[in-house]
Design an enzyme around this catalytic site. Structure first.
Site, PDB file in Angstrom:
ATOM      1  CG  ASP A 182      -1.905   1.155   1.210  1.00 33.31           C
ATOM      2  OD1 ASP A 182      -1.661   2.153   0.499  1.00 33.31           O
ATOM      3  OD2 ASP A 182      -2.933   1.049   1.911  1.00 33.31           O
ATOM      4  CB  CYS A 185      -6.622   9.172 -16.995  1.00 31.95           C
ATOM      5  SG  CYS A 185      -7.261   7.766 -16.083  1.00 31.95           S
TER       6      CYS A 185
HETATM    7  C1  LIG Z   1      -3.819   4.671 -12.992  1.00 30.76           C
HETATM    8  S1  LIG Z   1      -3.423   3.062 -12.476  1.00 30.76           S
HETATM    9  C2  LIG Z   1      -1.679   3.009 -12.793  1.00 30.76           C
HETATM   10  C3  LIG Z   1      -1.294   2.798 -14.251  1.00 30.76           C
HETATM   11  C4  LIG Z   1       0.192   2.582 -14.436  1.00 30.76           C
HETATM   12  N1  LIG Z   1       0.960   3.682 -13.875  1.00 30.76           N
HETATM   13  C5  LIG Z   1       0.554   2.402 -15.889  1.00 30.76           C
HETATM   14  O1  LIG Z   1       0.992   3.380 -16.528  1.00 30.76           O
HETATM   15  O2  LIG Z   1       0.428   1.286 -16.403  1.00 30.76           O
HETATM   16  C6  LIG Z   1      -3.470   3.164 -10.731  1.00 30.76           C
HETATM   17  C7  LIG Z   1      -2.931   1.958  -9.977  1.00 30.76           C
HETATM   18  O3  LIG Z   1      -2.900   2.295  -8.593  1.00 30.76           O
HETATM   19  C8  LIG Z   1      -3.072   1.106  -7.854  1.00 30.76           C
HETATM   20  N2  LIG Z   1      -3.385   1.517  -6.466  1.00 30.76           N
HETATM   21  C9  LIG Z   1      -4.565   1.966  -5.961  1.00 30.76           C
HETATM   22  N3  LIG Z   1      -4.419   2.259  -4.654  1.00 30.76           N
HETATM   23  C10 LIG Z   1      -3.127   2.004  -4.317  1.00 30.76           C
HETATM   24  C11 LIG Z   1      -2.377   2.096  -3.115  1.00 30.76           C
HETATM   25  N4  LIG Z   1      -2.921   2.532  -1.969  1.00 30.76           N
HETATM   26  N5  LIG Z   1      -1.086   1.726  -3.136  1.00 30.76           N
HETATM   27  C12 LIG Z   1      -0.499   1.272  -4.283  1.00 30.76           C
HETATM   28  N6  LIG Z   1      -1.173   1.151  -5.445  1.00 30.76           N
HETATM   29  C13 LIG Z   1      -2.463   1.518  -5.472  1.00 30.76           C
HETATM   30  C14 LIG Z   1      -4.147   0.374  -8.606  1.00 30.76           C
HETATM   31  O4  LIG Z   1      -4.110  -1.016  -8.319  1.00 30.76           O
HETATM   32  C15 LIG Z   1      -3.778   0.694 -10.077  1.00 30.76           C
HETATM   33  O5  LIG Z   1      -2.992  -0.337 -10.611  1.00 30.76           O
END
Ligand SMILES: C[S@@+](CC[C@H](N)C(=O)[O-])C[C@H]1O[C@@H](n2cnc3c(N)ncnc32)[C@H](O)[C@@H]1O
Length: 319
Positions: free
Chosen positions: A177, A247
């Site tokens: 996290d 986005c």
């Molecule tokens: C917009 S996507 C990322 C896309 C990625 N950067 C790419 O370019 O392929 C956001 C990501 O944040 C992750 N996420 C959500 N909450 C999170 C947290 N508390 N800690 C780490 N990752 C988290 C989700 O699982 C998701 O994969």
């Protein structure tokens, strides 16, 4: 425009009413109509050439020989726009060999803005499925290190498969996290925070987002994004850079997060290196930071023909 007109637009284009009402409030009626119209047009696909595996010119030639219509993107050295697609871009030999990834043009500016160098210690806080991690690795020529964090084990598996396909070797992926990142005591030179968001910028790819999110989702995301940016800034070394992107079109997930960071932590805004897009929204709520907010970038479907996207680049100051 009256509320009744906003309701009419919402019904005509199939949006939740609150979304259209808010857009009218933030960007005015004329731009809102343009935005709704632009969201009806599919995005022209763009790809990021994987320079770890192939040069842009060679990839362009190979794809053209297969019948794809390929044009360079003028402001992105390794971006190509695909004007004609005889079959799926995810089913070519070149894709399977990891010669490119499918990436929106505005998303590619994120990696350019972080500009990671070969020897640096880079952290990608919300990394899966790894599209931007791959871009960072290729800019670092597979040198230095990238810690790729994601909370989702399933999505991390996709990241690992994508990295392997693309020949990326300087990344360690961990399920974690990222809100707890600073507890790892891992001072980073550069951090990418491509935050989870409500995704209202990608309606051209996923029209369900016209109605599938509620106002409470925006507020909840905004809270998580603040926790993430706090953890990122705390884990950054002095003078290090953090790029924040989403986005989403919603100011609570974009300018408000940057305004919160500027007001709370020792950081300053830096202009992204590529002069594309519009300045961030300057809403009266963030009056004292209005001039600064100009350094953030917004990409709009109706103005830039991209996905809707936001980028803010922060530098951590010495205390
Ligand atoms: C917009 S996507 C990322 C896309 C990625 N950067 C790419 O370019 O392929 C956001 C990501 O944040 C992750 N996420 C959500 N909450 C999170 C947290 N508390 N800690 C780490 N990752 C988290 C989700 O699982 C998701 O994969």
């Amino acid at each position: 425009v009256s509320e009744a007109r906003a309701r009419e637009f919402a019904a005509q284009y199939g949006y939740a009413e609150y979304m259209v009402e808010r857009y009218v409030q933030f960007i005015g009626a004329r731009d809102t109509i343009q935005l709704l119209k632009a969201n009806e047009k599919p995005l022209v696909p763009t790809i990021q050439v994987n320079t770890l595996q192939i040069h842009r010119e060679s990839l362009q030639k190979r794809l053209e020989e297969k019948g794809f219509g390929v044009e360079p993107i003028p402001y992105l050295l390794n971006g190509l726009q695909i004007e004609r697609t005889p079959f799926s871009l995810g089913a070519t030999t070149e894709y399977l060999l990891g010669y490119y990834t499918l990436q929106g043009a505005a998303s590619m500016i994120v990696g350019e803005s972080l500009d990671p160098q070969s020897g640096e210690r880079v952290v990608d806080l919300c990394a899966a499925p790894g599209m931007k991690t791959i871009q960072l690795a290729q800019k670092m020529q597979n040198q230095g290190s990238i810690l790729a964090i994601d909370i989702s084990t399933r999505r991390l598996r996709a990241l690992e498969a994508n990295l392997a396909r693309c020949g990326v070797k300087n990344v360690v992926g961990i399920q974690f996290d990222a809100r707890q990142f600073s507890q790892l005591k891992y001072p980073a030179d550069k951090i990418l925070l491509d935050a989870p968001c409500t995704g209202s910028g990608i309606i051209r790819k996923d029209p369900r987002r016209k109605w599938s999110r509620r106002l409470t989702d925006i507020r909840q995301m905004s809270r998580i994004q603040k926790q993430l940016i706090q953890a990122g800034i705390e884990g950054l070394r002095e003078d290090g850079l953090l790029v924040y992107s989403t986005c989403s079109l919603e100011p609570e997930e974009n300018e408000a997060i940057i305004a919160y960071a500027l007001a709370t932590f020792p950081v300053e805004l830096v202009e992204p290196p590529i002069q594309m897009g519009d300045p961030g929204l300057m809403l009266t709520k963030w009056d004292d930071q209005q001039r600064e907010m100009k350094k953030t970038r917004r990409f709009w479907p109706h103005l830039h023909d991209t996905e809707g996207f936001f980028i803010g680049v922060l530098r951590k100051c010495a205390r």
